[in-house]
Design a protein around this motif. Sequence first.
Motif, PDB file in Angstrom:
ATOM      1  N   ASN A 127       0.834  -1.155   0.215  1.00  0.00           N
ATOM      2  CA  ASN A 127      -0.085   0.085   0.076  1.00  0.00           C
ATOM      3  C   ASN A 127       0.859   1.359  -0.019  1.00  0.00           C
ATOM      4  O   ASN A 127       0.284   2.337   0.081  1.00  0.00           O
ATOM      5  N   ALA A 128       2.215   1.008  -0.031  1.00  0.00           N
ATOM      6  CA  ALA A 128       3.028   2.351  -0.212  1.00  0.00           C
ATOM      7  C   ALA A 128       2.527   3.235  -1.325  1.00  0.00           C
ATOM      8  O   ALA A 128       2.188   2.650  -2.464  1.00  0.00           O
ATOM      9  N   ASP A 129       2.552   4.577  -1.064  1.00  0.00           N
ATOM     10  CA  ASP A 129       2.012   5.346  -2.154  1.00  0.00           C
ATOM     11  C   ASP A 129       3.238   6.558  -2.159  1.00  0.00           C
ATOM     12  O   ASP A 129       3.883   6.831  -1.330  1.00  0.00           O
ATOM     13  N   PHE A 130       2.956   7.330  -3.279  1.00  0.00           N
ATOM     14  CA  PHE A 130       3.993   8.419  -3.395  1.00  0.00           C
ATOM     15  C   PHE A 130       2.854   9.576  -4.139  1.00  0.00           C
ATOM     16  O   PHE A 130       2.085   9.424  -4.921  1.00  0.00           O
ATOM     17  N   SER A 131       3.016  10.737  -3.265  1.00  0.00           N
ATOM     18  CA  SER A 131       2.007  12.057  -3.339  1.00  0.00           C
ATOM     19  C   SER A 131       0.656  11.492  -3.499  1.00  0.00           C
ATOM     20  O   SER A 131      -0.066  11.814  -4.339  1.00  0.00           O
ATOM     21  N   GLY A 132       0.263  10.387  -2.821  1.00  0.00           N
ATOM     22  CA  GLY A 132      -1.355  10.033  -2.627  1.00  0.00           C
ATOM     23  C   GLY A 132      -1.502   8.933  -3.864  1.00  0.00           C
ATOM     24  O   GLY A 132      -2.577   8.617  -3.739  1.00  0.00           O
ATOM     25  N   ARG A 133      -0.555   8.562  -4.558  1.00  0.00           N
ATOM     26  CA  ARG A 133      -0.773   7.561  -5.529  1.00  0.00           C
ATOM     27  C   ARG A 133      -0.208   6.478  -5.027  1.00  0.00           C
ATOM     28  O   ARG A 133       1.044   6.092  -4.925  1.00  0.00           O
ATOM     29  N   THR A 134      -0.934   5.197  -5.065  1.00  0.00           N
ATOM     30  CA  THR A 134      -0.467   3.968  -4.705  1.00  0.00           C
ATOM     31  C   THR A 134       0.555   3.442  -5.618  1.00  0.00           C
ATOM     32  O   THR A 134       0.050   3.403  -6.953  1.00  0.00           O
ATOM     33  N   VAL A 135       1.882   2.829  -5.480  1.00  0.00           N
ATOM     34  CA  VAL A 135       2.694   2.744  -6.426  1.00  0.00           C
ATOM     35  C   VAL A 135       2.558   1.316  -7.200  1.00  0.00           C
ATOM     36  O   VAL A 135       3.270   1.001  -8.163  1.00  0.00           O
ATOM     37  N   PHE A 136       1.758   0.359  -6.650  1.00  0.00           N
ATOM     38  CA  PHE A 136       2.072  -0.978  -7.145  1.00  0.00           C
ATOM     39  C   PHE A 136       0.483  -1.525  -7.573  1.00  0.00           C
ATOM     40  O   PHE A 136       0.261  -2.537  -7.952  1.00  0.00           O
ATOM     41  N   THR A 137      -0.360  -0.567  -7.694  1.00  0.00           N
ATOM     42  CA  THR A 137      -1.865  -0.915  -8.260  1.00  0.00           C
ATOM     43  C   THR A 137      -1.980  -0.467  -9.496  1.00  0.00           C
ATOM     44  O   THR A 137      -2.974  -0.324 -10.093  1.00  0.00           O
ATOM     45  N   GLY A 138      -1.000  -0.485 -10.711  1.00  0.00           N
ATOM     46  CA  GLY A 138      -1.224  -0.152 -11.892  1.00  0.00           C
ATOM     47  C   GLY A 138      -1.872   1.267 -11.999  1.00  0.00           C
ATOM     48  O   GLY A 138      -1.521   2.294 -11.429  1.00  0.00           O
ATOM     49  N   TYR A 139      -2.881   1.361 -12.756  1.00  0.00           N
ATOM     50  CA  TYR A 139      -3.556   2.383 -13.411  1.00  0.00           C
ATOM     51  C   TYR A 139      -4.382   2.863 -12.054  1.00  0.00           C
ATOM     52  O   TYR A 139      -4.734   4.302 -11.986  1.00  0.00           O
ATOM     53  N   THR A 141      -4.268   4.300  -9.288  1.00  0.00           N
ATOM     54  CA  THR A 141      -3.294   4.533  -8.082  1.00  0.00           C
ATOM     55  C   THR A 141      -4.120   5.304  -6.826  1.00  0.00           C
ATOM     56  O   THR A 141      -3.574   5.567  -5.986  1.00  0.00           O
ATOM     57  N   ASN A 142      -5.503   5.289  -7.055  1.00  0.00           N
ATOM     58  CA  ASN A 142      -6.273   5.921  -5.975  1.00  0.00           C
ATOM     59  C   ASN A 142      -6.770   4.927  -5.045  1.00  0.00           C
ATOM     60  O   ASN A 142      -7.570   5.004  -4.291  1.00  0.00           O
ATOM     61  N   LYS A 143      -6.552   3.602  -5.595  1.00  0.00           N
ATOM     62  CA  LYS A 143      -6.856   2.364  -4.664  1.00  0.00           C
ATOM     63  C   LYS A 143      -5.488   1.695  -4.086  1.00  0.00           C
ATOM     64  O   LYS A 143      -4.759   1.723  -4.477  1.00  0.00           O
ATOM     65  N   LYS A 144      -6.044   1.261  -2.798  1.00  0.00           N
ATOM     66  CA  LYS A 144      -4.907   0.370  -2.003  1.00  0.00           C
ATOM     67  C   LYS A 144      -4.999  -0.790  -2.637  1.00  0.00           C
ATOM     68  O   LYS A 144      -5.742  -1.523  -3.227  1.00  0.00           O
ATOM     69  N   LEU A 145      -3.789  -1.650  -2.414  1.00  0.00           N
ATOM     70  CA  LEU A 145      -3.669  -3.099  -2.870  1.00  0.00           C
ATOM     71  C   LEU A 145      -4.468  -4.016  -1.862  1.00  0.00           C
ATOM     72  O   LEU A 145      -4.845  -4.855  -2.663  1.00  0.00           O
ATOM     73  N   THR A 146      -4.496  -3.762  -0.914  1.00  0.00           N
ATOM     74  CA  THR A 146      -5.298  -4.469   0.045  1.00  0.00           C
ATOM     75  C   THR A 146      -6.662  -4.078   0.672  1.00  0.00           C
ATOM     76  O   THR A 146      -6.726  -2.754   0.365  1.00  0.00           O
ATOM     77  N   PHE A 147      -7.385  -4.748   1.288  1.00  0.00           N
ATOM     78  CA  PHE A 147      -8.677  -4.400   1.779  1.00  0.00           C
ATOM     79  C   PHE A 147      -8.299  -3.697   3.138  1.00  0.00           C
ATOM     80  O   PHE A 147      -7.501  -4.133   3.914  1.00  0.00           O
ATOM     81  N   THR A 148      -8.658  -2.494   3.288  1.00  0.00           N
ATOM     82  CA  THR A 148      -8.187  -1.722   4.485  1.00  0.00           C
ATOM     83  C   THR A 148      -8.945  -1.954   5.659  1.00  0.00           C
ATOM     84  O   THR A 148      -8.757  -1.236   6.726  1.00  0.00           O
ATOM     85  N   GLU A 149      -9.992  -2.547   5.702  1.00  0.00           N
ATOM     86  CA  GLU A 149     -11.113  -2.779   6.699  1.00  0.00           C
ATOM     87  C   GLU A 149     -11.661  -3.855   6.365  1.00  0.00           C
ATOM     88  O   GLU A 149     -11.831  -4.600   5.198  1.00  0.00           O
ATOM     89  N   ASP A 150     -12.451  -4.379   7.084  1.00  0.00           N
ATOM     90  CA  ASP A 150     -13.260  -5.764   7.041  1.00  0.00           C
ATOM     91  C   ASP A 150     -14.373  -5.428   6.257  1.00  0.00           C
ATOM     92  O   ASP A 150     -15.271  -4.746   6.460  1.00  0.00           O
ATOM     93  N   GLU A 151     -14.634  -6.201   5.141  1.00  0.00           N
ATOM     94  CA  GLU A 151     -15.772  -6.002   4.239  1.00  0.00           C
ATOM     95  C   GLU A 151     -16.619  -7.173   3.865  1.00  0.00           C
ATOM     96  O   GLU A 151     -16.286  -7.998   3.047  1.00  0.00           O
TER      97      GLU A 151
END
Length: 531
Positions: A127-139, A141-151
Amino acid sequence: MRVTNNMITSNTKSNINANKVLVDKYNTQMTTQKKINKPSDDPVIAIRSLRMQTSLSHIDQYLNNNISDANSWLNVTDTALENMKTILTDVRSLCVKGATDTLKEDDRRTILNQLKSLSDQIYAEGNADFSGRTVFTGYRTNKKLTFTEDEQKTSYEIDQKMSYADLQEHRYYGNDVTVPGNQADVLDGTKIASPTQAAYNRIRLGYDSIDSLDVTDAAGTTTKTSANGSTVTISYNYTDTTGTTPVNKTGNMNVTVYDSYDKWLEASTKTPKSYDIADGEAVLIRNTGEMVFSKTAADTLSTNKASLDISYTKTGFTNGELRPEYYYNCTNITDTNNKLKYEKYDKDGNQIYQDIDYVVAANQTLTVNTEASNVFDHGLSRDVDELIDAVQRSLDAEQKVTDLNAMKKMQEYSSDDCQAKLEEWIAAAKKERDYANDNMQKLYNSYIGNCDTYLQKVNLALTDVGSKGQSLALTKNRMSNEQETMEELKSKNEDRELSDIILEYTAAYTAYQSSLQAASKVNQVTLLSYL
């Protein structure tokens, strides 16, 4: 030609004004130190200046913005990968430590606690990000790689591509001992379990706790199979090379769906019950997300180098789980009226890459992002969870032996009958403990190799990021030189030396003053003076 006083006066004014224009010109140049003040002063210099300014603006954009941002992106990625490497190294070290036979119970508990702690950090770096853009999630970039809470209400239909290469041997254990609570239970020989084990080849799905196995027939109708004990037929693909021309073929295999290991064991018709699979078939365990194959079925897949496309539905995700859209073709069906479809692979099975390119120089781009699927393996968390379960099972089995030995010393169980039965209980518990310890050791040894594979992925990604960083550094150095050269050329085109301007200004000013003095004498003597 007749020259009048008015003509002389007019010419004098023109000459004085021309000299004054020169004085103003050089005065302006002295202030700006530029050759021209407006394009009409010298169109050639103006055009060259515009071209150079445009080129310099592009270079400034590349050097001060694009290259700087790309370098920051790579630095964030590198840091996250280094942290991931540390986590994997720690997990591997625990596997090496746990693989020894000399560990005591306290040592095993320590390893268990460390594994639980690491399991919470496994995908956090994704979930590492650069200037609010997640670096591992392709296009995305506004989404996290993992779920950040139970859904718990989020639901996906997932298509997972697997092959014979994903087959791995795994051991299954059942008929665990339950420590008796009173004398009657001790004396009841029917309650003494007979621990069993079975070894099969399996393929793990990306997720556990799945809802159903989804099979689509030739007519396009999809059947979702979830009822315990129900059977469905799946297809696998392979290439028949027995003839002169390879032929693509499809084979079928029956799969029986069970809710859990316990339900699978209950379905056994053997005495004592054991995990068994009909020859040439497979079973799917919904709560663990495993497809387990009989020996014949596994051999068939391996011999034919077969591939499988498994579709399933999963509802409910926990904090820290990887989001399916970054790994598989899937559809978010949480909102049935607004289904969201994601494609990770094209129709030929090729991965669809989502490269984020930075233009770092003229006609030169650099892909700065690293996709999560190339680094954060789905199997890692499954491995750690299985290790945790195996260590806990070993500790529990050891505790059962300890409790039964303690019961032998109690007055309540001092009778000969109880003592004799307790020996049988202890023998069963020791058998379970031996199975659990053996499984734990084998998992540790097996997952050392798995960790090496995961580490290889991370190291390859680090190497890739490092090479991009070096390339970017060379580009930055080149663009810096180009910037310096262009600024120098622009300066030569536009700027003037102050000393030269002063000389010309002084000459123009002297001429201006002289013209004023000459003009003052022009009309002192007129034609009337001779009359």
